[in-house]
Design a protein around this motif. Structure first.
Motif, PDB file in Angstrom:
ATOM      1  N   UNK A 153      -3.340 -10.536   3.330  1.00  0.00           N
ATOM      2  CA  UNK A 153      -3.336  -9.185   3.859  1.00  0.00           C
ATOM      3  C   UNK A 153      -4.743  -8.712   4.156  1.00  0.00           C
ATOM      4  N   UNK A 154      -5.678  -9.199   3.370  1.00  0.00           N
ATOM      5  CA  UNK A 154      -7.063  -8.845   3.650  1.00  0.00           C
ATOM      6  C   UNK A 154      -7.480  -9.334   5.026  1.00  0.00           C
ATOM      7  N   UNK A 155      -7.081 -10.539   5.360  1.00  0.00           N
ATOM      8  CA  UNK A 155      -7.499 -11.084   6.653  1.00  0.00           C
ATOM      9  C   UNK A 155      -6.950 -10.242   7.800  1.00  0.00           C
ATOM     10  N   UNK A 156      -5.738  -9.768   7.638  1.00  0.00           N
ATOM     11  CA  UNK A 156      -5.161  -8.881   8.658  1.00  0.00           C
ATOM     12  C   UNK A 156      -5.906  -7.551   8.674  1.00  0.00           C
ATOM     13  N   UNK A 157      -6.120  -7.019   7.489  1.00  0.00           N
ATOM     14  CA  UNK A 157      -6.830  -5.745   7.397  1.00  0.00           C
ATOM     15  C   UNK A 157      -8.225  -5.838   7.995  1.00  0.00           C
ATOM     16  N   UNK A 158      -8.857  -6.954   7.763  1.00  0.00           N
ATOM     17  CA  UNK A 158     -10.200  -7.164   8.286  1.00  0.00           C
ATOM     18  C   UNK A 158     -10.220  -7.093   9.808  1.00  0.00           C
ATOM     19  N   UNK A 168       5.419  -9.235   8.754  1.00  0.00           N
ATOM     20  CA  UNK A 168       5.570  -8.909   7.336  1.00  0.00           C
ATOM     21  C   UNK A 168       4.262  -8.379   6.749  1.00  0.00           C
ATOM     22  N   UNK A 169       3.159  -8.991   7.127  1.00  0.00           N
ATOM     23  CA  UNK A 169       1.869  -8.575   6.579  1.00  0.00           C
ATOM     24  C   UNK A 169       1.509  -7.168   7.058  1.00  0.00           C
ATOM     25  N   UNK A 170       1.710  -6.921   8.325  1.00  0.00           N
ATOM     26  CA  UNK A 170       1.423  -5.594   8.860  1.00  0.00           C
ATOM     27  C   UNK A 170       2.342  -4.554   8.217  1.00  0.00           C
ATOM     28  N   UNK A 171       3.599  -4.933   8.048  1.00  0.00           N
ATOM     29  CA  UNK A 171       4.530  -4.035   7.370  1.00  0.00           C
ATOM     30  C   UNK A 171       3.989  -3.610   6.010  1.00  0.00           C
ATOM     31  N   UNK A 172       3.570  -4.583   5.237  1.00  0.00           N
ATOM     32  CA  UNK A 172       3.126  -4.261   3.878  1.00  0.00           C
ATOM     33  C   UNK A 172       1.873  -3.394   3.907  1.00  0.00           C
ATOM     34  N   UNK A 173       0.975  -3.680   4.841  1.00  0.00           N
ATOM     35  CA  UNK A 173      -0.239  -2.861   4.944  1.00  0.00           C
ATOM     36  C   UNK A 173       0.103  -1.460   5.453  1.00  0.00           C
ATOM     37  N   UNK A 174       1.108  -1.397   6.263  1.00  0.00           N
ATOM     38  CA  UNK A 174       1.541  -0.102   6.762  1.00  0.00           C
ATOM     39  C   UNK A 174       2.141   0.720   5.621  1.00  0.00           C
ATOM     40  N   UNK A 175       2.900   0.041   4.773  1.00  0.00           N
ATOM     41  CA  UNK A 175       3.469   0.716   3.609  1.00  0.00           C
ATOM     42  C   UNK A 175       2.367   1.259   2.706  1.00  0.00           C
ATOM     43  N   UNK A 176       1.259   0.550   2.664  1.00  0.00           N
ATOM     44  CA  UNK A 176       0.123   1.007   1.856  1.00  0.00           C
ATOM     45  C   UNK A 176      -0.646   2.129   2.570  1.00  0.00           C
ATOM     46  N   UNK A 177      -0.274   2.389   3.797  1.00  0.00           N
ATOM     47  CA  UNK A 177      -1.002   3.396   4.562  1.00  0.00           C
ATOM     48  C   UNK A 177      -2.369   2.917   5.014  1.00  0.00           C
ATOM     49  N   UNK A 178      -2.528   1.603   5.095  1.00  0.00           N
ATOM     50  CA  UNK A 178      -3.842   1.053   5.420  1.00  0.00           C
ATOM     51  C   UNK A 178      -4.018   0.789   6.918  1.00  0.00           C
TER      52      UNK A 178
END
Lengths: 161, 161
Positions: free
Chosen positions: B60-65, B91-101
Motif C-alpha cells: 500500500x505504501x508503494x501505491x500511496x507513494x 483492492x489496494x486503492x480501496x483500502x487506502x481510500x478507506x483510510x482516507x489517504x
DNA sequence: TTCGATCATTGACTTTCTCAACGGTATGGG
DNA sequence: CCCATACCGTTGAGAAAGTCAATGATCGAA
C-alpha cells in the motif's frame, strides 16, 4: 533463438513499455527495497516460465539444489536457509518425492529429523534445471557486464542473510 | 529502542543463526536469483513489521507513494510500474481510500481511467511511512557502506525494469 | 523416569497471484 | 452517425504462497 521479448536490437534505452519510465524519477525507484522486489518479481517470473517444461518451479529447485548438494540437509535446515516455514518445506519435499527426485532419510543421529537426498533421477533433473536457470539468470541480468554481476552477487550476499 | 533483533554490537561476521552458513558455499548462494528473493523476503518482512503501527504494508505504501508523487498516475499505470495485476491495484486503492489517504478522480481526458491522488491525510501518512521505510532500509542494508548502497541501487535499477 | 524442547507434519486461515469476464468508454473505419 | 474493436476499472473465482497453532515422535537433561 525464439525469445522475442525485450532487448530489441534497436531502441537503446527503451525500458519496458512506455508509460513506466515516467515514474522512474519518482521516490520509489530510489528505494532499494522496491527495486529488489521488482527485480525478484521479474526474475522468478522468467525463471518459473523457463522451468515449466521440467515440471518444477524455482521453489522446488531450491530444495532440489540443497538435496543434490551432498550436504545432507535436514528439512529444518532447508527451511532456515530458504527462509521458508517448515510446513512449506514439507509440501515441497512431498512434490519432489512424487517426482521421484528426492528421498527422505531418517537421520540416524536424530530420528526426529529427516535428511533429504536427491535420487539418480533427481540429480539429472537438477542438472537440467540448473542450466535452464543459468540461462534465465543471464537473460534477466541482460544489460549487466560480468563485472557488474559479480559486484551485484557480492552485495546481495551481504544483505540476504 | 526495543528491537532486540540482529545487528548485535559484537559478532562481526555472525550471519544469522548457526546452521545456515553451512550452505553458503553451495550452489544456491551463487545465484543472483536466489539472493534477490532472499533479500527481498528479509526486506519486506522487516518493512511490513515496522509499518504495521501505521496500518499499512509496503504494497500500500508503494501505491500511496505514487499517489503522493504529484504525477497523477492512473491505476493502469500503477499496475504496470508496480508489476501488479490491475485487480490488485483496485483492492489496494480501496483500502487506502478507506483510510482516507487517497482519492479516485476520473481522468477528464479519458473517463475510463481513474487518477489516484493523495489527500491531506494521505500526504501525512506517506511522510511518516517514508521515514519508517528509510529506517527499515537502513537496518536491512546494515553492513553496506554508503558507496555500496549506491552501487546496489544502480545495479538493481538496471535489472528491475 | 520424567519434563521440556525440537522435528516433521497437519490443518486452518490470510494474503498474494493469476486469469477470465463484464460494463462503461474511447477510437477509428465505413 | 454507427459500428466494431480495444481499453480501463471492477468483480469474482481459484491457485499459490505465507502464517500460525497444535500434535505425535524423539531427544536431552535433570
Amino acid at each position: 533463438m525464439s525469445t522475442s521479448t525485450r532487448r530489441g536490437a534497436s531502441a537503446p534505452d527503451a525500458l519496458e513499455d512506455q508509460g513506466t519510465e515516467r515514474f522512474l524519477a519518482g521516490e520509489l525507484a530510489q528505494q532499494i527495497q522496491f527495486l529488489t522486489a521488482r527485480a525478484r518479481g521479474r526474475g522468478s517470473g522468467h525463471a518459473n516460465h523457463m522451468l515449466a517444461p521440467l515440471g518444477i518451479k524455482v521453489r522446488q529447485y531450491s530444495v532440489l539444489s540443497l538435496a543434490a548438494s551432498g550436504l545432507k540437509p535436514s528439512q529444518r535446515e532447508m527451511g532456515e536457509f530458504l527462509a521458508l516455514d517448515p510446513s512449506q518445506i514439507v509440501a515441497l519435499v512431498d512434490s519432489l518425492e512424487d517426482l521421484g527426485a528426492v528421498q527422505r532419510e531418517t537421520d540416524p543421529r536424530d530420528r526426529r529429523s529427516k535428511i533429504i537426498v536427491a535420487t539418480e533421477a533427481g540429480m539429472e533433473l537438477f542438472e537440467k534445471a540448473r542450466e535452464v536457470l543459468l540461462e534465465s539468470e543471464d537473460a534477466t541480468l541482460g544489460t549487466l557486464s560480468a563485472r557488474e554481476r559479480k559486484q551485484l552477487r557480492g552485495l546481495l550476499l551481504k544483505i540476504a542473510f
